[in-house]
Design an enzyme around this catalytic site. Sequence first.
Site, PDB file in Angstrom:
ATOM      1  N   LYS A  33     -16.158  -5.188  -9.648  1.00 36.23           N
ATOM      2  CA  LYS A  33     -16.120  -4.001  -8.798  1.00 36.23           C
ATOM      3  C   LYS A  33     -14.680  -3.524  -8.603  1.00 36.23           C
ATOM      4  O   LYS A  33     -13.726  -4.267  -8.818  1.00 36.23           O
ATOM      5  CB  LYS A  33     -16.771  -4.293  -7.443  1.00 36.23           C
ATOM      6  CG  LYS A  33     -16.063  -5.349  -6.612  1.00 36.23           C
ATOM      7  CD  LYS A  33     -16.769  -5.551  -5.286  1.00 36.23           C
ATOM      8  CE  LYS A  33     -15.989  -6.570  -4.449  1.00 36.23           C
ATOM      9  NZ  LYS A  33     -16.143  -6.379  -3.038  1.00 36.23           N
ATOM     10  N   TYR A 248      15.701   7.618  -0.270  1.00 36.87           N
ATOM     11  CA  TYR A 248      15.343   8.355   0.936  1.00 36.87           C
ATOM     12  C   TYR A 248      15.870   7.660   2.184  1.00 36.87           C
ATOM     13  O   TYR A 248      15.711   6.442   2.348  1.00 36.87           O
ATOM     14  CB  TYR A 248      13.820   8.500   1.054  1.00 36.87           C
ATOM     15  CG  TYR A 248      13.232   9.547   0.144  1.00 36.87           C
ATOM     16  CD1 TYR A 248      13.568  10.895   0.297  1.00 36.87           C
ATOM     17  CD2 TYR A 248      12.341   9.204  -0.856  1.00 36.87           C
ATOM     18  CE1 TYR A 248      13.023  11.866  -0.529  1.00 36.87           C
ATOM     19  CE2 TYR A 248      11.784  10.166  -1.693  1.00 36.87           C
ATOM     20  CZ  TYR A 248      12.132  11.491  -1.520  1.00 36.87           C
ATOM     21  OH  TYR A 248      11.594  12.449  -2.347  1.00 36.87           O
TER      22      TYR A 248
END
Length: 342
Positions: A33, A248
């Site tokens: 999954k 940043y």
Amino acid sequence: MAYIILNKNHFFNNLDIISKSTKTRDKIALVLKDNAYGHGLFEMASMAKEYGINKAVVRTCKEAEVIEDFFEYILVLGEIPTSKSQKIRYTINDMKSIQKYPKGTKVELKIDTGMHRNGIVESELEEAFAKIKDAELLLEGVFTHHRSADELTSEWFWQKENFKKAKEKSRKLAHEFGFGALRFHSSNSASLLRHTDFDEDMARVGIAAYGCLELPDALHVSGLRPVLSLWANKISQREVKAGERVGYGGDYKAPRDCIASNYDFGYGDGFFRACANGYVSASGAELLGRISMDNSTFATSEEKLLVFDDATVVAKYAKTISYEVLTALKPNIKREIIEHSD
């Protein structure tokens, strides 16, 4: 763009260890999954077939359809189908959903033995069997899920006892309502590897197959090897002077002159911003400052950067678990299978 390497030898090594617990490959149901825990649904399914695995577990009907040609048996955990299938089985998670399945659908009934998430409780078993019969569904299995098999507590033991009672009752009800012999399973990776004498019909094995099972020392299983490694390509390189800031917010201030290289992966590819300021790559390069959407800067000049080869290491930096690190990796990242022994 960043890319993923899948080590077939590591995968087969892990399956060898798992096979010793199940005593046969036929009892391994590989959990695929969520894009095979980020490893790649198609890639892992193809390797599993090559090894000799004939059972798989997925979350959705679409996942089941992608891998249908690889396995003899597929169990869908989280969706109700629009049509029946000869090969795919579907999970009943709630009493009210039984009427929604097409007639003739092969189903397995989930029992809540203590996790209190999905499944019916033991007291509802007779009603569930009756409703499944009335809906003309083909009941093939009964299963449950452990909530604390990877923790050193008594909960694994009392859930086993709860499921034992549910199995005994289910066998009687199957005979009463005219169903055939049922398939019983409860073990995930941690539960399977805690057994000294595994005797159920199959085990749903996920994280152990991918080599990132994390257990307390008392439950530790040796020999499992991580299958997935994440690599990135260098975009640019520069010399950063002492005192200059990187990225940043200028979070990183260089204590001395250093080489800083920028690589083509970031949180847009599934790498966690929580690793900023301090993460060290598998090759020993320090991450400088924040992780950007598509870029990350490391103190190295390597053309190709091994970002990580063990998701459990990243999980510690990000204060999460290996499952989240792996499933966060985006499906569009190229995945390549190699055969390599360390």
